[in-house]
Motif scaffolding. Structure first.
Motif, mmCIF file in Angstrom:
data_model
loop_
_atom_site.group_PDB
_atom_site.id
_atom_site.type_symbol
_atom_site.label_atom_id
_atom_site.label_comp_id
_atom_site.label_asym_id
_atom_site.label_seq_id
_atom_site.Cartn_x
_atom_site.Cartn_y
_atom_site.Cartn_z
ATOM 1 N N ARG A 37 -99.687 -55.182 28.692
ATOM 2 C CA ARG A 37 -100.669 -54.899 28.840
ATOM 3 C C ARG A 37 -102.412 -56.166 28.576
ATOM 4 O O ARG A 37 -102.691 -56.405 29.482
ATOM 5 C CB ARG A 37 -101.540 -53.753 29.447
ATOM 6 C CG ARG A 37 -102.986 -53.517 29.964
ATOM 7 C CD ARG A 37 -103.154 -53.860 31.267
ATOM 8 N NE ARG A 37 -104.427 -54.234 32.198
ATOM 9 C CZ ARG A 37 -104.894 -54.463 33.465
ATOM 10 N NH1 ARG A 37 -103.906 -55.043 33.838
ATOM 11 N NH2 ARG A 37 -106.139 -54.750 33.120
ATOM 12 N N THR A 41 -104.218 -59.381 30.565
ATOM 13 C CA THR A 41 -105.049 -59.937 30.918
ATOM 14 C C THR A 41 -106.286 -60.491 29.820
ATOM 15 O O THR A 41 -107.405 -60.516 30.106
ATOM 16 C CB THR A 41 -105.739 -58.319 30.891
ATOM 17 O OG1 THR A 41 -105.299 -57.374 29.809
ATOM 18 C CG2 THR A 41 -105.191 -57.416 31.684
ATOM 19 N N LEU A 117 -97.992 -54.620 34.735
ATOM 20 C CA LEU A 117 -98.975 -54.503 33.276
ATOM 21 C C LEU A 117 -100.036 -55.659 33.965
ATOM 22 O O LEU A 117 -100.855 -55.205 33.337
ATOM 23 C CB LEU A 117 -98.754 -53.936 32.612
ATOM 24 C CG LEU A 117 -98.285 -53.006 31.736
ATOM 25 C CD1 LEU A 117 -96.808 -52.297 30.549
ATOM 26 C CD2 LEU A 117 -99.557 -51.427 31.670
ATOM 27 N N ASP A 121 -104.030 -50.284 34.961
ATOM 28 C CA ASP A 121 -103.854 -50.031 33.940
ATOM 29 C C ASP A 121 -103.582 -49.141 33.435
ATOM 30 O O ASP A 121 -102.590 -49.019 33.634
ATOM 31 C CB ASP A 121 -105.305 -49.610 33.381
ATOM 32 C CG ASP A 121 -105.313 -48.156 34.368
ATOM 33 O OD1 ASP A 121 -104.887 -47.487 33.593
ATOM 34 O OD2 ASP A 121 -105.717 -48.216 35.759
ATOM 35 N N ALA A 122 -103.071 -49.346 31.437
ATOM 36 C CA ALA A 122 -101.628 -48.884 31.164
ATOM 37 C C ALA A 122 -101.793 -47.796 31.537
ATOM 38 O O ALA A 122 -100.530 -46.849 31.711
ATOM 39 C CB ALA A 122 -102.262 -49.541 29.028
ATOM 40 N N TYR A 125 -100.170 -46.911 34.707
ATOM 41 C CA TYR A 125 -98.298 -47.366 35.163
ATOM 42 C C TYR A 125 -98.106 -46.274 34.440
ATOM 43 O O TYR A 125 -96.651 -45.966 34.973
ATOM 44 C CB TYR A 125 -98.844 -49.153 34.082
ATOM 45 C CG TYR A 125 -97.365 -49.322 33.551
ATOM 46 C CD1 TYR A 125 -96.141 -49.724 34.648
ATOM 47 C CD2 TYR A 125 -97.250 -48.579 32.558
ATOM 48 C CE1 TYR A 125 -95.042 -49.556 34.202
ATOM 49 C CE2 TYR A 125 -95.440 -48.603 31.501
ATOM 50 C CZ TYR A 125 -95.032 -49.591 33.007
ATOM 51 O OH TYR A 125 -93.550 -49.896 32.260
ATOM 52 N N SER A 298 -106.420 -47.186 26.256
ATOM 53 C CA SER A 298 -107.118 -47.455 27.912
ATOM 54 C C SER A 298 -108.428 -47.435 27.741
ATOM 55 O O SER A 298 -108.892 -48.419 28.127
ATOM 56 C CB SER A 298 -106.089 -47.119 28.120
ATOM 57 O OG SER A 298 -105.081 -47.726 29.041
#
Length: 338
Positions: A37, A41, A117, A121-122, A125, A298
């Protein structure tokens, strides 16, 4: 007395391996999701690494790791390794070809996880991806004629309810829509759902092949990796061929990218170790720990996720379902079949 002490030593060793494999599974699952992730990003100068090439490199690393494990099993003899690879892979072309189907699906799944991802967001997911328990159960019933108990069917209903709560739109998501559009959220969700179905089918198909033959898991992983790298290279050529010819196969690769690739390569090997040494309940415990860690990191580290009460309710339901699915009551009841 000697036999008793040896038996106790074996039990202790078995327990240690069980918890070690689960500890590694928690670490691998959580760190892979979070680093993947973060890597998708992270804003950096220059081109971003291509996920299609990362999938291919992970497959090649997995092949290398499995060859080393086969080498270890053949008492560190190169002649023994060569004989095993020749007898089990080259001399059994039809057996090897059977792995082409799950390998192609796993390659698709690995690419979809990068898509998911990049758009989710982690924490969201991680929880949503647990729907693979549902798809695996349904494919097990249809393909392996597996019977599910009442607790397992109940856990699947709880699981679906939990994931529905996690995906429930909230006010905070509306505020975050400037940074993350509803379109990209939908793309992420579709990628996870497709990955769940592909994971369920490929996993059950792979289990069916393992039960039908006596080849080792490491040989099967070499065969999977071989086809996976071929399918992966086809994907690179079709989707990213122009970018590769322009900036190179390893464009955008950095230390973080290599960590993601190594963690992805380790995934299949860790799961193989867990299947060998642990049971479903402990595996469920590892999954639950991974969800909790992903949520916390996160929120505090990546700062791309604000948990809501609805998310927490959904996550608790998913964790409960994970434990319930692996629960095996000692007084065996009459299992129900779909």
């Amino acid at each position: 007395m000697e036999r008793l002490s040896l038996a106790n030593e074996d039990k202790t060793m078995s327990a240690n391996l069980k918890y070690l494999s689960l500890g590694i599974l928690v670490f691998q699952t959580t760190s892979l999701v979070l680093t993947m992730r973060y890597s998708r990003t992270l804003k950096e100068e220059g081109p971003r690494y291509l996920s299609s090439t990362a999938v291919v490199v992970a497959e090649l690393l997995k092949i290398m790791a499995c060859i080393l494990l086969v080498y270890k099993d053949s008492k560190c003899s190169l002649r023994g390794l060569n004989r095993i690879l020749h007898d089990e892979i080259l001399n059994k072309p039809m057996e090897t070809l059977k792995l082409a189907i799950p390998s192609g699906i796993y390659t698709l799944q690995n690419n979809l996880l990068y898509v998911a991802l990049s758009n989710l967001d982690a924490a969201t997911y991680q929880v949503t991806y647990q729907l693979k328990i549902l798809t695996t159960a349904l494919f097990s019933v249809s393909m392996l004629s597996k019977k599910l108990g009442v607790y397992q069917w109940l856990s699947l209903v709880i699981l679906m309810t939990g994931v529905a709560f996690v995906q429930w739109p909230s006010d905070s998501q509306e505020l975050d829509s400037k940074e993350l559009s509803a379109g990209s959220q939908f793309v992420g969700l579709m990628a996870v759902l497709t990955a769940c179905f592909s994971s369920g089918f490929a996993g059950v198909y792979f289990e069916k092949i393992l039960k039908e033959t006596k080849q080792s898991v490491w040989i099967r992983n070499i065969q999977l990796g071989f086809f996976g790298s071929i399918f992966g290279l086809m994907g690179v050529y079709i989707y990213d061929g122009e970018l590769v010819s322009k900036n190179g196969f390893f464009q955008g690769y950095n230390r973080l990218t290599w960590i993601v690739v190594i963690l992805q390569a380790l995934g299949g090997l860790v799961i193989a170790a867990v299947i060998k040494y642990a049971d479903n309940i402990l595996k469920g415990f590892a999954t639950s720990l991974s969800i909790i860690l992903s949520t916390l990191i996160s929120y505090f580290w990546l700062q791309d996720f604000v948990p809501t009460s609805v998310f927490f309710l959904g996550a608790i339901l998913v964790i409960t379902a994970t434990f319930l699915y692996g629960y095996d009551p000692k007084p065996a009841g009459n299992p129900t079949k779909a």
